[in-house]
Scaffold this motif. Structure first.
Motif, PDB file in Angstrom:
ATOM      1  N   GLU A  66      43.923  65.600  56.185  1.00 53.30           N
ATOM      2  CA  GLU A  66      44.364  66.547  55.161  1.00 53.30           C
ATOM      3  C   GLU A  66      44.707  65.861  53.845  1.00 53.30           C
ATOM      4  N   GLU A  67      45.361  64.681  53.922  1.00 54.66           N
ATOM      5  CA  GLU A  67      45.888  64.053  52.722  1.00 54.66           C
ATOM      6  C   GLU A  67      44.962  62.999  52.126  1.00 54.66           C
ATOM      7  N   GLN A  68      44.282  62.239  52.971  1.00 50.05           N
ATOM      8  CA  GLN A  68      43.555  61.068  52.491  1.00 50.05           C
ATOM      9  C   GLN A  68      42.044  61.269  52.395  1.00 50.05           C
ATOM     10  N   VAL A  69      41.467  61.996  53.336  1.00 47.51           N
ATOM     11  CA  VAL A  69      40.016  62.181  53.306  1.00 47.51           C
ATOM     12  C   VAL A  69      39.553  62.871  52.020  1.00 47.51           C
ATOM     13  N   PRO A  70      40.210  63.953  51.564  1.00 51.03           N
ATOM     14  CA  PRO A  70      39.759  64.559  50.298  1.00 51.03           C
ATOM     15  C   PRO A  70      39.819  63.596  49.114  1.00 51.03           C
ATOM     16  N   ARG A  71      40.858  62.757  49.079  1.00 57.86           N
ATOM     17  CA  ARG A  71      40.960  61.795  47.984  1.00 57.86           C
ATOM     18  C   ARG A  71      39.857  60.746  48.078  1.00 57.86           C
ATOM     19  N   ALA A  72      39.564  60.295  49.285  1.00 57.25           N
ATOM     20  CA  ALA A  72      38.479  59.330  49.459  1.00 57.25           C
ATOM     21  C   ALA A  72      37.145  59.932  49.015  1.00 57.25           C
ATOM     22  N   LYS A  73      36.914  61.194  49.336  1.00 56.08           N
ATOM     23  CA  LYS A  73      35.682  61.864  48.896  1.00 56.08           C
ATOM     24  C   LYS A  73      35.628  61.972  47.379  1.00 56.08           C
ATOM     25  N   GLU A  74      36.772  62.259  46.788  1.00 59.58           N
ATOM     26  CA  GLU A  74      36.834  62.357  45.327  1.00 59.58           C
ATOM     27  C   GLU A  74      36.526  61.025  44.663  1.00 59.58           C
ATOM     28  N   LEU A  75      37.026  59.934  45.227  1.00 54.37           N
ATOM     29  CA  LEU A  75      36.779  58.609  44.676  1.00 54.37           C
ATOM     30  C   LEU A  75      35.334  58.177  44.898  1.00 54.37           C
ATOM     31  N   ALA A  76      34.727  58.632  46.019  1.00 56.33           N
ATOM     32  CA  ALA A  76      33.320  58.345  46.342  1.00 56.33           C
ATOM     33  C   ALA A  76      32.975  56.859  46.249  1.00 56.33           C
ATOM     34  N   PRO A  77      33.693  55.987  46.971  1.00 58.78           N
ATOM     35  CA  PRO A  77      33.384  54.554  46.909  1.00 58.78           C
ATOM     36  C   PRO A  77      32.136  54.208  47.718  1.00 58.78           C
ATOM     37  N   ASP A  78      31.705  52.974  47.568  1.00 59.46           N
ATOM     38  CA  ASP A  78      30.568  52.499  48.356  1.00 59.46           C
ATOM     39  C   ASP A  78      30.928  52.387  49.837  1.00 59.46           C
ATOM     40  N   LEU A  79      32.191  52.094  50.138  1.00 60.82           N
ATOM     41  CA  LEU A  79      32.633  51.887  51.519  1.00 60.82           C
ATOM     42  C   LEU A  79      34.000  52.520  51.736  1.00 60.82           C
ATOM     43  N   VAL A  80      34.155  53.189  52.884  1.00 61.46           N
ATOM     44  CA  VAL A  80      35.459  53.669  53.351  1.00 61.46           C
ATOM     45  C   VAL A  80      35.685  53.125  54.752  1.00 61.46           C
ATOM     46  N   THR A  81      36.845  52.536  54.993  1.00 57.64           N
ATOM     47  CA  THR A  81      37.227  52.192  56.356  1.00 57.64           C
ATOM     48  C   THR A  81      38.151  53.287  56.865  1.00 57.64           C
ATOM     49  N   PHE A  82      37.874  53.756  58.067  1.00 60.23           N
ATOM     50  CA  PHE A  82      38.569  54.912  58.635  1.00 60.23           C
ATOM     51  C   PHE A  82      39.176  54.499  59.972  1.00 60.23           C
ATOM     52  N   CYS A  83      40.497  54.354  59.976  1.00 60.59           N
ATOM     53  CA  CYS A  83      41.220  54.026  61.201  1.00 60.59           C
ATOM     54  C   CYS A  83      42.310  55.065  61.375  1.00 60.59           C
ATOM     55  N   ALA A  84      42.232  55.873  62.426  1.00 55.93           N
ATOM     56  CA  ALA A  84      43.203  56.949  62.630  1.00 55.93           C
ATOM     57  C   ALA A  84      43.222  57.336  64.101  1.00 55.93           C
ATOM     58  N   GLY A  85      44.367  57.855  64.526  1.00 54.57           N
ATOM     59  CA  GLY A  85      44.507  58.322  65.897  1.00 54.57           C
ATOM     60  C   GLY A  85      45.488  57.518  66.721  1.00 54.57           C
ATOM     61  N   GLY A  86      45.858  56.327  66.245  1.00 59.24           N
ATOM     62  CA  GLY A  86      46.775  55.489  67.012  1.00 59.24           C
ATOM     63  C   GLY A  86      48.133  56.136  67.212  1.00 59.24           C
ATOM     64  N   ASN A  87      48.666  56.756  66.171  1.00 61.60           N
ATOM     65  CA  ASN A  87      49.965  57.409  66.297  1.00 61.60           C
ATOM     66  C   ASN A  87      49.891  58.664  67.162  1.00 61.60           C
ATOM     67  N   VAL A 141      30.760  54.642  55.945  1.00 63.91           N
ATOM     68  CA  VAL A 141      32.046  54.808  56.622  1.00 63.91           C
ATOM     69  C   VAL A 141      32.105  53.793  57.760  1.00 63.91           C
ATOM     70  N   MET A 142      33.073  52.886  57.709  1.00 64.33           N
ATOM     71  CA  MET A 142      33.293  51.950  58.804  1.00 64.33           C
ATOM     72  C   MET A 142      34.358  52.523  59.737  1.00 64.33           C
ATOM     73  N   VAL A 143      34.008  52.676  60.991  1.00 59.99           N
ATOM     74  CA  VAL A 143      34.909  53.231  62.001  1.00 59.99           C
ATOM     75  C   VAL A 143      35.642  52.089  62.705  1.00 59.99           C
ATOM     76  N   THR A 144      36.937  52.251  62.892  1.00 61.54           N
ATOM     77  CA  THR A 144      37.766  51.212  63.504  1.00 61.54           C
ATOM     78  C   THR A 144      38.270  51.672  64.859  1.00 61.54           C
ATOM     79  N   THR A 145      38.070  50.873  65.890  1.00 63.16           N
ATOM     80  CA  THR A 145      38.549  51.224  67.226  1.00 63.16           C
ATOM     81  C   THR A 145      39.996  50.779  67.413  1.00 63.16           C
ATOM     82  N   GLY A 146      40.567  51.174  68.550  1.00 62.59           N
ATOM     83  CA  GLY A 146      41.915  50.747  68.901  1.00 62.59           C
ATOM     84  C   GLY A 146      41.912  49.392  69.583  1.00 62.59           C
ATOM     85  N   PHE A 147      43.094  48.760  69.610  1.00 60.76           N
ATOM     86  CA  PHE A 147      43.271  47.461  70.252  1.00 60.76           C
ATOM     87  C   PHE A 147      43.336  47.601  71.776  1.00 60.76           C
ATOM     88  N   ASP A 148      43.025  46.500  72.455  1.00 61.64           N
ATOM     89  CA  ASP A 148      43.284  46.393  73.891  1.00 61.64           C
ATOM     90  C   ASP A 148      44.763  46.061  74.059  1.00 61.64           C
TER      91      ASP A 148
END
Length: 280
Positions: free
Chosen positions: A90-111, A141-148
């Motif tokens: 809700e808060e960060q994805v729209p801003r990232a789309k607005e900025l439209a960079p060459d690369l976005v790293t996306f790490c979410a879900g841990g909490n 979009v670079m997707v980040t997994t969780g730690f072991d």
């Protein structure tokens, strides 16, 4: 180490935005000005170092970016500690789309994962919708997994949920042709020294190793091996372990439980440290 060579991105990256929670904000890696540094900041420097050096003959008045040793490279970090997946979307994805960079790293879900009753299958469906949305607006979009978490006392029992979520993340990455920053396979961060005293966030060295691994995923040469072995360490006595566990519970676990009971978050009243794409 997992082979993500099929996802390597060899083109030059001139702009990068990081979205996520405390991990991407850099908690555990304090900087000299009181803000956190973290793996994303360190990764940004590695990316910027690959850009051609600015032309010293050009005037800085006409080209202000030439005042920066990294030339045209621009970086934003939208991550805020404590954020859940839906908040990040809700808060960060729209801003990232607005900025439209060459690369976005996306790490979410841990909490989300550490909360009782969270369904990793449902979580992954919401993550995929966000990846689809981002993929239509940004370069990569670079997707980040969780730690072991097998060596993390508090999170060890959540290892199965994290593994299930990771399998989904890899499948999502395959569907959208996203490079994968696979933290589960990064063995060096399973060492105690890769983690901060709170046992939930990386230490400065842990953040450094993740940044190096992220650059490797994109096919870049890096100055050090992120999975190089740690120096030998003296054997700890059981008494020392018990004492450390008691101290950790008093300083970190009890306050964390208190915040949960009060409905508070560590990210309340915290804003993104780099909300705009700016030169390093």
């Amino acid at each position: 180490m997992a082979d993500d060579s099929r996802n390597n991105q060899q083109h030059t990256i001139g702009s990068y935005a990081a979205i996520g929670d405390s991990f991407t904000e850099g908690v555990g890696d304090p900087g000299p000005d009181g803000t956190f540094v973290g793996w994303a900041d360190r990764f940004a420097v590695l990316l910027a170092d690959r850009l051609p050096a600015p032309d010293p003959a050009a005037g800085s008045e006409d080209f202000p970016h030439l005042d920066s040793p990294h030339g045209d490279f621009r970086y934003a970090n939208l991550a805020v500690r404590g954020r859940l997946l839906d908040q990040i979307v809700e808060e960060q994805v729209p801003r990232a789309k607005e900025l439209a960079p060459d690369l976005v790293t996306f790490c979410a879900g841990g909490n989300d994962i550490i909360r009782p009753g969270t369904d990793p299958d449902d979580l992954a469906e919401r993550f995929e919708r966000a990846v689809a949305d981002l993929s239509n607006a940004v370069g990569t979009v670079m997707v980040t997994t969780g730690f072991d978490t097998r060596g993390v006392p508090v999170l060890r029992h959540m290892r199965g949920k994290i593994a299930t979520y990771n399998v989904h993340l890899r499948a999502i990455a395959d569907r959208y042709r996203c490079p994968v920053l696979d933290l589960w396979s990064l063995r060096s961060v399973q060492d105690r020294r890769a983690w901060d005293a709170d046992r939930l966030h990386l230490s400065p060295e842990g953040h450094t190793r993740v940044a190096l691994r992220a650059a490797q995923v994109l096919g870049h040469d890096v100055p050090a091996d992120p999975d190089q072995p740690w120096p030998p360490q003296a054997q700890r006595r059981p008494f020392d372990e018990r004492r450390d566990n008691i101290q950790w519970a008093r300083e970190y676990l009890v306050p964390w439980i208190g915040r949960r009971l009060r409905g508070e978050s560590s990210g309340d009243h915290v804003e993104a440290k780099r909300p705009d794409l700016l030169p390093l």
